[in-house]
Design an enzyme around this catalytic site. Structure first.
Site, PDB file in Angstrom:
ATOM      1  N   LYS A  53      41.028  11.440  -5.719  1.00  0.00           N
ATOM      2  CA  LYS A  53      40.685  12.463  -4.939  1.00  0.00           C
ATOM      3  C   LYS A  53      41.388  12.441  -3.673  1.00  0.00           C
ATOM      4  CE  LYS A  53      36.223  11.379  -8.081  1.00  0.00           C
ATOM      5  NZ  LYS A  53      35.197  11.694  -8.567  1.00  0.00           N
ATOM      6  N   GLN A  97      31.673   6.884  -6.554  1.00  0.00           N
ATOM      7  CA  GLN A  97      32.171   6.760  -7.310  1.00  0.00           C
ATOM      8  C   GLN A  97      31.428   5.924  -8.879  1.00  0.00           C
ATOM      9  OE1 GLN A  97      34.802   8.663  -8.439  1.00  0.00           O
ATOM     10  NE2 GLN A  97      34.574   7.666 -10.472  1.00  0.00           N
ATOM     11  N   ASP A 120      29.112  16.168  -5.453  1.00  0.00           N
ATOM     12  CA  ASP A 120      28.950  15.790  -7.044  1.00  0.00           C
ATOM     13  C   ASP A 120      28.181  15.891  -7.779  1.00  0.00           C
ATOM     14  OD1 ASP A 120      31.003  14.425  -7.937  1.00  0.00           O
ATOM     15  OD2 ASP A 120      30.082  12.576  -7.062  1.00  0.00           O
TER      16      ASP A 120
END
Ligand code: GUN
Length: 295
Positions: A53, A97, A120
């Site tokens: 990322k 994460q 997300d």
């Protein structure tokens, strides 16, 4: 003969599009999009994903921040950090994460993220808005799959779609998106899971089969019909001493057997995987441009 649905190829095109868009923003004096990721602990796979990322942010001219917290960080400290990022004005979006260490309640963490910065698309506000076909951040994997179908001109309207796996991250949102009255959508969707009685009965009926189980080579040639479109979301690491890394990636689909009966199929690696990070960055760019109408 099947056609490969290459996420590797499409992600390159989408990256180039975004790179140019960011360059134009910056040329006009605006600041570039800024994505942050919080990584708690040092799980090997999570390190790799977060690394991808950050690297893609660099390649496309995004700003990025990696917030590293020790594995024994308390839930309270993590929630404080999230609140800080919620308030940070020069930050467009951030992710925490997953998975998180066991002593941290992941639901509480996701709930703490400002939905407007939840690139997300995991916050219930974004999930609810998606379910009602309102503008929202789509979760990266389903968003990537939608783009793969769209940009390869695969008709979904009226098709029988079978989704295998009901996770919050992939199966469940995928089933919602494909059933929606939208350009990619209008399928008749069946959602299969661990309690489904006769899985093959369902998979054999699929015009479009999305498999997100996490079981290497689970779907075999006898479980699909001729002409099926197959989206394989599985990425299981299987030991392979001949590789430098010590492993190789396997999908949920037994590729050779299933591909022989498919019209389109995603490879693993190089299929869905490369689309997910691109989709996260697309969400971040949307955040930067204020593209989502939060009404
Ligand atoms: N872990 C596995 N996939 C994801 C993802 O899409 N987002 C986050 N935050 N964690 C993950």
């Amino acid at each position: 003969m099947y056609k490969l649905l290459s996420g590797k190829e499409l992600s390159t095109v989408l990256k180039e599009e975004m790179k140019q868009e960011v360059a134009a923003l910056v040329a006009n004096g605006a600041r570039p999009p800024h994505l942050a990721a919080i990584l708690v602990g040092s799980d090997g796979a999570s390190e790799t994903y977060v690394g991808h990322k950050v690297k893609m942010c660099d390649q496309l001219g995004f700003a990025s921040t990696l917030v590293r917290l020790e594995a024994d960080t308390s839930e309270e400290v993590l929630l404080k950090k999230i609140e800080e990022l919620n308030q940070q004005e020069d930050l467009d979006g951030f992710i925490v994460q997953l998975p998180l260490p066991k002593h941290i309640n992941a639901n509480k963490v996701v709930m703490a993220i400002d939905p407007k910065k939840d690139v997300d698309g995991f916050h219930p506000v974004n999930v609810g808005r998606m379910a009602q076909n309102l503008p929202s951040y789509l979760p990266a994997t389903p968003y990537g799959i939608v783009q793969l179908l769209e940009r390869n001109g695969i008709e979904t309207s009226g098709k029988e779609c079978v989704v295998v796996g009901r996770s919050n991250i992939v199966g469940s949102p995928m089933s919602i998106l494909l059933a929606q009255n939208a350009a990619v959508g209008n399928c008749t969707v069946t959602l299969c899971h661990s309690r489904t009685k006769d899985l093959a009965f369902h998979t054999k009926r699929a015009d479009i089969l999305v498999v997100a189980l996490g079981k290497a080579e689970f779907i075999t040639g006898d479980m699909v019909k001729e002409g099926v479109v197959v989206i394989d979301v599985g990425i299981t690491r299987v030991k392979d001493e001949t590789r430098k890394s010590g492993y190789r990636l396997k999908g949920d689909v037994k590729f050779d057997e299933v591909a022989a009966k498919s019209s389109f199929i995603t490879p693993v690696p190089g299929g869905v995987g490369p689309m997910t990070v691109v989709s996260l960055l697309k969400n971040t760019l949307k955040a930067r441009k204020g593209e989502i109408e939060w009404v």
